[in-house]
Design a protein around this motif. Sequence first.
Motif, short mmCIF file in Angstrom:
data_model
loop_
_atom_site.label_atom_id
_atom_site.label_comp_id
_atom_site.label_asym_id
_atom_site.label_seq_id
_atom_site.Cartn_x
_atom_site.Cartn_y
_atom_site.Cartn_z
N GLU A 66 23.16 4.55 -20.46
CA GLU A 66 22.00 5.37 -20.07
C GLU A 66 22.38 6.37 -18.98
OE1 GLU A 66 19.49 2.06 -19.16
OE2 GLU A 66 19.08 1.66 -21.29
N THR A 108 10.89 16.61 -25.23
CA THR A 108 10.27 15.29 -25.08
C THR A 108 10.73 14.37 -26.20
OG1 THR A 108 8.37 16.17 -26.28
CG2 THR A 108 8.21 16.06 -23.88
N THR A 132 13.57 13.72 -27.22
CA THR A 132 14.73 12.91 -26.83
C THR A 132 14.34 11.84 -25.80
OG1 THR A 132 15.30 14.64 -25.26
CG2 THR A 132 16.50 14.64 -27.35
N LYS A 133 13.04 11.61 -25.64
CA LYS A 133 12.56 10.57 -24.72
C LYS A 133 11.72 9.53 -25.46
CE LYS A 133 14.59 13.30 -22.10
NZ LYS A 133 14.23 14.64 -21.91
N VAL A 152 12.50 6.89 -21.69
CA VAL A 152 12.56 7.98 -20.70
C VAL A 152 13.50 7.50 -19.59
CG1 VAL A 152 11.24 9.40 -19.09
CG2 VAL A 152 10.20 8.68 -21.24
N TYR A 153 14.67 8.08 -19.55
CA TYR A 153 15.67 7.63 -18.56
C TYR A 153 15.86 8.62 -17.42
CZ TYR A 153 16.91 4.26 -22.15
OH TYR A 153 16.86 3.25 -23.07
N ASP A 154 15.41 9.87 -17.64
CA ASP A 154 15.68 10.85 -16.59
C ASP A 154 14.74 10.72 -15.41
OD1 ASP A 154 13.68 11.76 -18.22
OD2 ASP A 154 14.45 13.80 -18.43
N CYS A 197 8.13 4.31 -22.61
CA CYS A 197 8.49 5.25 -23.68
C CYS A 197 7.49 6.41 -23.74
CB CYS A 197 8.49 4.54 -25.04
SG CYS A 197 9.91 3.47 -25.18
N TYR A 198 7.97 7.53 -24.20
CA TYR A 198 7.16 8.76 -24.11
C TYR A 198 5.79 8.62 -24.79
CZ TYR A 198 5.79 13.64 -24.36
OH TYR A 198 5.09 14.81 -24.26
#
Length: 436
Positions: A209, A313, A315-316, A320-322, A343-344
């Motif tokens: 991650e 979004t 890719t989330k 959501v890791y960022d 999760c998004y």
Amino acid sequence: MSKLQTISDQTPAPQAHKDDSQLRQKRMIAEHFGRLAKSPQTGERNAYTFVPGNLTELLRSFDLLPVLPEINALQSAMRGKSREYIALAEKAGHSEDVCTYVKCDLGMMKSGNIGPTGEHLPDPDLLLLSYTGCFTFLKWFEILREEYDCPIAMLHVPYQGDGEITDAMRDYVVDQLKTKVIPKLEQVSGKKYDEDRLSEMLARSAQAEEDLVWVLESAKHRPSPIDAYFGGVYYIGPIFTAFRGTEDAVLYYRALRSEVQDRIDRGLGPVTPDGDLGEERFRIVVEGPPNWTDFREFWKMFADEGAVVVASTYTKVGGVYDNGFRHDPARPLESLAEYCMGCYTNLNLPSRVQMLADYIRDYDADGLLINSIKSCNSFSAGQLMILREVEQRTGRPGGFIESDLVDPRYFSAANIKNRLESYFQMIQQKRVGGAA
Ligand code: SF4
């Protein structure tokens, strides 16, 4: 959603020359589907489950192989199979309005259940529903339950209605993991729950991650060395699907990171279907999943205009890791619970608006573009409100296009191209106006 893609022989590789990371991902996928195909002989067992809020490490700690129906659906679209699969499902009575991932999956099942690598997929040994935000997932597994005679387990993940995860919400999910999900995994696998093994996997997840976030955030560079939407779907493949927690995933992200670092060092932009992007003319944030039936053509419409997606979004959807979240080996079940809730598609609309406005600012993007997906209510609900809010907060123009995930009837190339060109022209005019 997901929403995401794994690279196989059938998918368009982002570049003719294959990097180590691409070859590695391809090998991982081939091996995974090979194991699934041979499982009736080897005795390996599997669980069908979904991408958002997946419990991959927990499944793998019981030596269960994950099967992700949304991935199979999008792969069917990229292999040109979704039209016939959807037609089969509609013939069987599923309405035109039903999510096309579901219909594509059902059509695939009715056509022999041949997976992305052309091999037969085994029937599920377990249907594991981790319910994060999309009601369709529930109905989808209800249909599969009628088709397959196998155990089911459900994890109910509370929606982040107030934009936060409370202790009570975390405890509620952990309690279900302990009393509902783990006993079912023990029953199906014939193995005892091994928390040390789970923790080891979560430590590997956190490593991968870290590198994924580094890669996605590399788009803050000018030019961006990656496309965080079209290229991004390749990058999220291993971590969002069957490989989180494995050594393979750690090595994949390490290799990817060093390839992206190399592009930064050489001042290169992202790879596109036609090779390296020339001048970076527009930096865009995209909301919504991509279209899979015409993925390459869709991507080319952006690349031809010099448009790079610097954050998305989509890719989330599988995590959501960022925002700093990492799986935590010291708190295995709590950490899995927080992951599912984060999760998004489990975030409320104000949180999504904030996230997008932050992306515009942090990635210095020219604006927000929404790809509204006809059959995905989970993403599409509230998108016009999101667009207006983000425009208002950032002062950057918004654009809106419509397509579908895997139904080729809803991809109108001329229409989309037209709208994209108008959107990029609008950005250009605003720039000129701003400079005047
Ligand atoms: S409606 Fe959207 S989020 Fe739900 S299963 Fe379909 S594609 Fe996924």
